[in-house]
Motif scaffolding. Structure first.
Motif, PDB file in Angstrom:
ATOM      1  N   ALA A  10       0.802  -1.222   0.000  1.00 36.53           N
ATOM      2  CA  ALA A  10       0.000   0.000   0.000  1.00 36.53           C
ATOM      3  C   ALA A  10       0.838   1.277   0.000  1.00 36.53           C
ATOM      4  O   ALA A  10       0.524   2.218  -0.743  1.00 36.53           O
ATOM      5  N   PRO A  11       1.912   1.379   0.790  1.00 39.49           N
ATOM      6  CA  PRO A  11       2.698   2.627   0.735  1.00 39.49           C
ATOM      7  C   PRO A  11       3.290   2.894  -0.646  1.00 39.49           C
ATOM      8  O   PRO A  11       3.244   4.021  -1.143  1.00 39.49           O
ATOM      9  N   GLY A  12       3.842   1.848  -1.276  1.00 41.75           N
ATOM     10  CA  GLY A  12       4.398   2.022  -2.609  1.00 41.75           C
ATOM     11  C   GLY A  12       3.344   2.350  -3.638  1.00 41.75           C
ATOM     12  O   GLY A  12       3.579   3.150  -4.557  1.00 41.75           O
ATOM     13  N   TYR A  13       2.168   1.751  -3.503  1.00 39.54           N
ATOM     14  CA  TYR A  13       1.079   2.011  -4.439  1.00 39.54           C
ATOM     15  C   TYR A  13       0.701   3.490  -4.391  1.00 39.54           C
ATOM     16  O   TYR A  13       0.516   4.136  -5.426  1.00 39.54           O
ATOM     17  N   ALA A  14       0.582   4.026  -3.173  1.00 36.45           N
ATOM     18  CA  ALA A  14       0.210   5.439  -3.034  1.00 36.45           C
ATOM     19  C   ALA A  14       1.300   6.360  -3.579  1.00 36.45           C
ATOM     20  O   ALA A  14       1.010   7.428  -4.127  1.00 36.45           O
ATOM     21  N   ARG A  15       2.553   5.943  -3.448  1.00 40.49           N
ATOM     22  CA  ARG A  15       3.662   6.814  -3.845  1.00 40.49           C
ATOM     23  C   ARG A  15       4.004   6.731  -5.320  1.00 40.49           C
ATOM     24  O   ARG A  15       4.328   7.751  -5.953  1.00 40.49           O
ATOM     25  N   TRP A  16       3.938   5.526  -5.894  1.00 33.01           N
ATOM     26  CA  TRP A  16       4.520   5.320  -7.200  1.00 33.01           C
ATOM     27  C   TRP A  16       3.530   5.128  -8.349  1.00 33.01           C
ATOM     28  O   TRP A  16       3.933   5.181  -9.506  1.00 33.01           O
ATOM     29  N   ARG A  17       2.268   4.869  -8.055  1.00 31.63           N
ATOM     30  CA  ARG A  17       1.337   4.679  -9.171  1.00 31.63           C
ATOM     31  C   ARG A  17       1.105   6.003  -9.898  1.00 31.63           C
ATOM     32  O   ARG A  17       1.026   7.067  -9.284  1.00 31.63           O
ATOM     33  N   PRO A  18       0.955   5.960 -11.242  1.00 32.18           N
ATOM     34  CA  PRO A  18       0.771   7.195 -12.007  1.00 32.18           C
ATOM     35  C   PRO A  18      -0.590   7.832 -11.732  1.00 32.18           C
ATOM     36  O   PRO A  18      -1.510   7.188 -11.237  1.00 32.18           O
TER      37      PRO A  18
END
Length: 258
Positions: A10-18
């Protein structure tokens, strides 16, 4: 129960998704018969919900993963709720737009269609949005494509095929509307692109299977090909959009969340 492929990331999804383009939210709002309430199912960390909030009086953003919602950015017009797409908890005949962005391939679609019919107002719009592989430049695209197909091939779930064909094979039981051609775009460094690839569910399965060294090798190769300057990255969007017809007689409402 739901197929939880994203809580641990979840943290990466919030940070890295376009980020979705503003034009997508504008077109959906224009297509809707009214703009009182939108429902964003499988909203993740709210990437599309926030855009819709500028155009609808209220956005109910639901996701079955509480971890995803913990990383969503607050907005006065967005209410985040833990709920599945098949059992939203919304009142009947209460939404003008039902949208699922990069999420519908995880749903039990027949049950999701029934839930849409239940919660939709007359002439409400239903939209499925998805995107496949990014486009950067031919050499990098070939490198990423090889990693995607050969190293990750057996780690993708069957649902990924629906994304790859832009939901074209989904049985979409609504009066279909012609959708515009839209793209997402970012200007990213190699590190940003690596962060995005790291959110792929297949990468996590590769790592759990002992394939982390192969991902690390891919990252080294990508950084070398990318260079030190940011590059333009685009993702063509695929849309299936329709209008909900007259409601059929149904059983009384289930328990709803006010």
């Amino acid at each position: 129960m739901f197929k939880d492929h994203f809580s641990e990331r979840a943290p990466g999804y919030a940070r890295w998704r376009p980020r979705y383009p503003t034009a997508l939210a504008e077109w959906l709002a224009e297509a809707a018969a009214a703009r009182e309430r939108a429902w964003d199912a499988g909203c993740g960390s709210g990437q599309l919900s926030l855009l819709l909030a500028e155009r609808f009086g209220e956005v109910i953003a639901t996701d079955a993963s509480a971890a995803q919602l913990e990383h969503a950015r607050p907005h006065p017009h967005v209410e985040y709720r833990v709920a599945t797409a098949e059992a939203s908890g919304l009142p009947s005949a209460s939404v003008d737009l039902a949208v699922a962005a990069q999420a519908a391939h995880w749903f039990d679609l027949p049950r999701y269609w029934e839930e849409i019919r239940r919660v939709a107002r007359p002439a409400a719009v239903v939209a499925l949005v998805t995107y496949g592989n990014a486009v950067v430049e031919p050499a990098i695209d070939e490198q990423v494509g090889s990693f995607y197909r050969h190293d990750l091939g057996r780690y993708w779930t069957p649902e990924r095929r629906l994304v790859e064909n832009g939901y074209a094979t989904v049985d979409f039981p609504f009066e279909e509307l012609r959708a515009p051609s839209l793209t997402m775009s970012e200007r990213w460094t190699a590190e940003q692109f690596v962060g995005y690839v790291g959110t792929w569910s297949a990468v996590q399965r590769l790592a759990r299977a002992g394939g982390a060294p192969r991902f690390e090798a891919f990252v080294r190769e990508l950084r070398e090909a990318w260079g030190g300057e940011p590059r333009d990255v685009t993702w063509p969007l695929s849309l299936r959009v329709g209008r909900v017809g007259p409601r059929r007689p149904s059983s009384p409402d289930p328990l709803v969340v006010a």
